[in-house]
Write an enzyme that holds these catalytic residues in place. Sequence first.
Site, short mmCIF file in Angstrom:
data_model
loop_
_atom_site.label_atom_id
_atom_site.label_comp_id
_atom_site.label_asym_id
_atom_site.label_seq_id
_atom_site.Cartn_x
_atom_site.Cartn_y
_atom_site.Cartn_z
N ASP A 262 0.72 -1.57 0.11
CA ASP A 262 0.34 -0.24 -0.19
C ASP A 262 1.30 1.58 0.01
O ASP A 262 0.61 1.96 0.44
CB ASP A 262 -0.96 0.31 0.80
CG ASP A 262 -1.95 0.69 1.84
OD1 ASP A 262 -2.19 1.70 0.37
OD2 ASP A 262 -2.35 0.99 1.96
N LYS A 265 2.24 3.24 -6.71
CA LYS A 265 2.05 1.83 -7.13
C LYS A 265 3.07 1.96 -7.74
O LYS A 265 3.18 0.69 -9.04
CB LYS A 265 0.55 2.80 -7.99
CG LYS A 265 -0.27 3.18 -6.79
CD LYS A 265 -0.55 2.65 -5.06
CE LYS A 265 -1.36 3.14 -4.49
NZ LYS A 265 -1.36 2.65 -3.53
N ASP A 290 -2.98 -2.97 -2.98
CA ASP A 290 -4.37 -1.59 -2.71
C ASP A 290 -4.42 -0.80 -3.67
O ASP A 290 -3.56 -0.48 -4.34
CB ASP A 290 -4.48 -0.61 -1.49
CG ASP A 290 -5.27 -0.36 -1.23
OD1 ASP A 290 -6.42 -0.75 -1.84
OD2 ASP A 290 -5.57 0.31 0.17
N ASN A 291 -5.24 -0.18 -4.30
CA ASN A 291 -5.49 0.86 -5.62
C ASN A 291 -4.90 0.82 -6.17
O ASN A 291 -3.62 1.24 -7.50
CB ASN A 291 -4.94 1.98 -5.31
CG ASN A 291 -5.06 1.81 -3.42
OD1 ASN A 291 -4.49 2.68 -2.55
ND2 ASN A 291 -6.37 2.44 -3.02
N GLU A 320 -11.84 3.80 -0.38
CA GLU A 320 -11.16 4.88 0.38
C GLU A 320 -12.34 6.06 0.96
O GLU A 320 -11.79 6.86 0.34
CB GLU A 320 -10.09 4.58 1.55
CG GLU A 320 -8.63 5.49 0.97
CD GLU A 320 -8.19 4.47 -0.30
OE1 GLU A 320 -7.33 5.41 -0.22
OE2 GLU A 320 -8.56 3.47 -0.33
#
Length: 353
Positions: A262, A265, A290-291, A320
């Site tokens: 996390d 990226k 994530d993401n 989120e």
Amino acid sequence: MLRGAERMVHILGCRFWGAVRGSQIFGAHIFCRRVCGAELASRGQQSQGLCRTVPPAPPPSSSCRACPQHTSSPGDPSAMVSPAIALAFVPLLLTLLLRYRHYLALLYRAVLRLWLRDRLSGVPREHRAFQYLLAHAVPGDPRHVLSTFDRWSCRHEHLSCVGPVKGRIVERLLAERAPQRVLELGTHLGYGAVLLAAGLPPGARLYTVAVEPRHGAVAEKVIRLAGFDERTVELIVGPTDAVIPRLRQHHGLAQVDFVFMDHRKCWYLRDLRLLETHRLLAPGATVLADNVLFPGAPHFLQYAKTCGRYRCRLHRASLEYFPAIPDGIAELRYAGDGDSAPGGDTGVHRVPH
């Protein structure tokens, strides 16, 4: 995430400017043919004089917005052709604003408002969040610490955390895998570390890496506030590409059963390759990222699908604290070096908000 919001607003502005620019050129083209009897040499050469006279030439009193040789007559209704066409794109602009309003709200909450409060208060945003935790969270209660984080992010200032929706995905997978050695890359103020530590089975240990020292200082306080000591959660501060190669030698982590990414990226693929190179992934290890949809990690997903070492699954959810912005968590099951992962294509699982 912030770069994704800024990129979306930039695309929105470029589309509108292109529409208005195109309308002006198109309007000039129509008016030029009507009044001057000239034709446009090129739609992109408006600033260089778009008309050339075709005999018989009109009298100089006629106006043309596209021709620098002529002056515009204030009473000529044809001079309003170009602005009128530009105004026709106002509905398009409103449609785009309505469509991307959630991304604009994200840009305002996650960038502009935080920047303004940083300048006005003189207190870093990390310390503002921690002061709120100290005032409202129950010490020693991880669930209450997480819910207090969520209230702060929803009602006061946006924090880039896992959030409650995707947090349930992480909790469920932790319960299913029951890992003994967990690695988190990119803890942000300790939210992810508290979430992972709360779901550890007895005797398990979490190694969490904070890339920036200012985040690590606050994350350690949050982790201890939630009731986890150094025997359960070990915090490591430093760049992930420098920490991963020395995990075995300096921290005694031979292999990991569960990895949660996390951080930035663009680092996902690099760090996954480092974990493979140093043989830190145990057979059957789970890697969560994530993401992966927003801001997105396309190179990471492409590698995971095509390298033949992972079984991939995408858990679709929302960003989120912004339910209208789609996002997701990628789940990778490590099959080992040189082994072809059965069912290697991506499955999709949707998570209700």
